[in-house]
Enzyme design. Structure first.
Site, PDB file in Angstrom:
ATOM      1  N   TYR A 165      -7.069   6.843 -18.699  1.00 16.29           N
ATOM      2  CA  TYR A 165      -8.480   6.539 -18.954  1.00 16.29           C
ATOM      3  C   TYR A 165      -8.986   7.219 -20.225  1.00 16.29           C
ATOM      4  CZ  TYR A 165      -9.889   4.172 -14.610  1.00 16.29           C
ATOM      5  OH  TYR A 165     -10.068   3.272 -13.593  1.00 16.29           O
ATOM      6  N   LYS A 193       4.793   7.820 -10.654  1.00 18.45           N
ATOM      7  CA  LYS A 193       5.778   6.781 -10.995  1.00 18.45           C
ATOM      8  C   LYS A 193       6.904   7.478 -11.755  1.00 18.45           C
ATOM      9  CE  LYS A 193       7.095   2.425 -11.159  1.00 18.45           C
ATOM     10  NZ  LYS A 193       7.531   1.673  -9.953  1.00 18.45           N
ATOM     11  N   ASP A 223       4.062   2.321  -6.259  1.00 21.31           N
ATOM     12  CA  ASP A 223       4.195   0.971  -5.677  1.00 21.31           C
ATOM     13  C   ASP A 223       4.463   1.062  -4.183  1.00 21.31           C
ATOM     14  OD1 ASP A 223       6.624   2.129  -6.388  1.00 21.31           O
ATOM     15  OD2 ASP A 223       7.545   0.260  -7.079  1.00 21.31           O
ATOM     16  N   ASP A 264      -7.477   5.165  -8.823  1.00 21.99           N
ATOM     17  CA  ASP A 264      -8.478   4.094  -8.865  1.00 21.99           C
ATOM     18  C   ASP A 264      -8.021   2.944  -7.975  1.00 21.99           C
ATOM     19  OD1 ASP A 264     -10.740   2.609  -9.789  1.00 21.99           O
ATOM     20  OD2 ASP A 264      -9.392   1.507 -11.129  1.00 21.99           O
ATOM     21  N   ASP A 297      -9.218   1.851  -3.753  1.00 23.64           N
ATOM     22  CA  ASP A 297      -9.775   0.556  -3.338  1.00 23.64           C
ATOM     23  C   ASP A 297      -9.006  -0.008  -2.145  1.00 23.64           C
ATOM     24  OD1 ASP A 297     -11.740   0.525  -5.318  1.00 23.64           O
ATOM     25  OD2 ASP A 297     -11.392  -1.581  -5.798  1.00 23.64           O
TER      26      ASP A 297
HETATM   27  C1  IPM Z   1     -14.392   3.679  -9.895  1.00 22.34           C
HETATM   28  C2  IPM Z   1     -14.717   2.542 -10.810  1.00 22.34           C
HETATM   29  C3  IPM Z   1     -14.696   3.050 -12.244  1.00 22.34           C
HETATM   30  C4  IPM Z   1     -13.311   3.552 -12.549  1.00 22.34           C
HETATM   31  C5  IPM Z   1     -15.162   2.045 -13.302  1.00 22.34           C
HETATM   32  C6  IPM Z   1     -16.482   1.422 -12.961  1.00 22.34           C
HETATM   33  C7  IPM Z   1     -15.194   2.676 -14.668  1.00 22.34           C
HETATM   34  O1  IPM Z   1     -13.824   1.492 -10.615  1.00 22.34           O
HETATM   35  O2  IPM Z   1     -15.161   4.663  -9.878  1.00 22.34           O
HETATM   36  O3  IPM Z   1     -13.407   3.604  -9.163  1.00 22.34           O
HETATM   37  O4  IPM Z   1     -12.429   2.765 -12.909  1.00 22.34           O
HETATM   38  O5  IPM Z   1     -13.088   4.748 -12.413  1.00 22.34           O
HETATM   39 MN    MN Z   2     -12.428   1.786  -8.981  1.00 24.70          MN
END
Ligand code: IPM
Ligand code: MN
Length: 356
Positions: free
Chosen positions: A142, A190, A222, A246, A250
């Site tokens: 990032y 990884k 993975d 990240d 999710d």
């Molecule tokens: C998160 C979001 C952010 C990230 C974006 C909005 C920059 O997806 O906080 O997980 O990728 O970190």
């Molecule tokens: Mn995110």
């Protein structure tokens, strides 16, 4: 008593709606228990761009630096999708993370026993799920340099880089979190492909000798993605880099049925923290009272615990939420009795009722 400075940054989309409920909960507890919290508010994201021409105005950044804790709603929306990279609302988030050195991102994925039917997995796979993802938040791909686009725009590049120090400090946060939980830490990388992951694994492995009570394992990213949906309850604490974290967070979020339930904390070494729901600004449902405020309210619970060591007040919020869910009340994102679906503000009020 030392005053505690909290900055509210409602942001865009459903951000203002959910953070308003979180603010109501915080104000209620502050008054009832005399917590000495001072709340102020500022603009961030798309709405800040509209007002000041940038997503993270200097005044907001200054207020953030001076505060002990920040509650952020959400940023972004279609109106700002075509802005140049530096002006996009998400840049404000990345700016706050790096300017305040909020390197440790804690993303718990906890499934309430009252919601096991909401998960996309079979309920026996997720019943009592309680895992914590610790994502490194200010390094990795990032922020790595060099980054950019070649002159002819025929290629583009980013750099995944971690120093030993960066790996060590997030590693310590993770080992300490595991010590307070079930003492299992899985480090995700990884290392079969990337040098940066070989170093990551080496540094984390070396730290393990300082935490002999924690059982450390390593997993390739993975495989970790697969294991999270195959047998999520094998995990206790996961520690990983910025991009992998990240993605994995999710996946973990969906195991709990709704991303509308999940809070997060981003901390620096002084326990200054930015607290925010894991979900985004959901422009499609904004302004309709459909958003679930629980992730924002749980973010306040994390704030009380991590920035202010107010563990009792923090647990009171968590318990109030469980009580509301146990009575079958839900919001529109959750599976359940349609007659018990509450609007954003009714859910906030219901939670406050249980705190009284
Ligand atoms: C998160 C979001 C952010 C990230 C974006 C909005 C920059 O997806 O906080 O997980 O990728 O970190
Ligand atoms: Mn995110």
């Amino acid at each position: 008593m030392k005053s505690r400075e909290v900055l509210f940054l409602p942001g865009d989309g459903i951000g203002p709606e959910v953070s308003n409920e979180a603010r109501k909960v915080l104000e209620y507890l502050n008054d009832a228990q005399d917590l000495g919290i001072n709340i102020s508010q500022s603009v961030v994201g798309g709405c800040a761009y509209e007002e000041f021409g940038k997503p993270l105005p200097e005044a907001t950044l200054e207020a953030a630096k001076k505060s002990d804790a920040i509650l952020l709603g959400a940023v972004g929306g279609p109106a700002w999708d075509n802005l140049q990279y530096d002006l996009r609302p998400e840049r404000a988030l990345l700016g706050l993370r790096s300017e305040l050195d909020l390197f440790a991102n804690l993303r718990p994925a906890i499934l309430s026993k009252y919601l096991s039917d909401s998960s996309s997995l079979k309920s026996e796979k997720v019943l009592d799920l309680d895992l914590l993802i610790i994502r490194e938040l200010t390094g990795g791909i990032y922020f790595g340099e060099p980054r950019g686009t070649s002159d002819s725009n025929q290629s583009a590049f980013n750099t995944m880089v971690y120093s030993r120090d960066e790996i060590e400090r997030i590693g310590r946060v993770a080992f300490e979190a595991a010590q307070k939980r079930n003492k299992h830490l899985c480090s995700v990388d990884k290392a079969n492909v990337l040098e940066v992951s070989v170093l990551w694994r080496e540094v984390i492995s070396k730290l393990a000798s300082e935490y002999p009570d924690v059982h450390l394992s390593h997993m390739l990213v993975d495989n970790a993605a697969m294991q999270l949906v195959r047998e999520p309850k094998q995990f206790d604490v996961i520690v990983t880099g910025n991009l992998f974290g990240d993605i994995l967070s999710d996946i973990a979020a969906m195991l709990t049925g709704s991303i509308g339930m999940l809070p997060s904390a981003s901390l620096n070494s002084k326990n200054q923290g930015l607290y925010e729901p894991v979900h985004g600004s959901a422009p499609d449902i904004s302004g309709k009272g459909l958003a679930n405020p629980i992730a924002a309210i749980l973010s306040v619970a994390m704030m009380l615990k991590y920035s202010f060591s107010l563990n009792k007040a923090s647990s009171a919020i968590e318990n109030a939420i469980q009580e509301v869910l146990s009575e079958g009340y839900i919001t529109h994102d959750l599976e359940g009795d349609d007659n018990k679906k509450l609007s954003t503000s009714d859910m906030g009020n219901k939670i406050i009722e249980k705190l009284i």
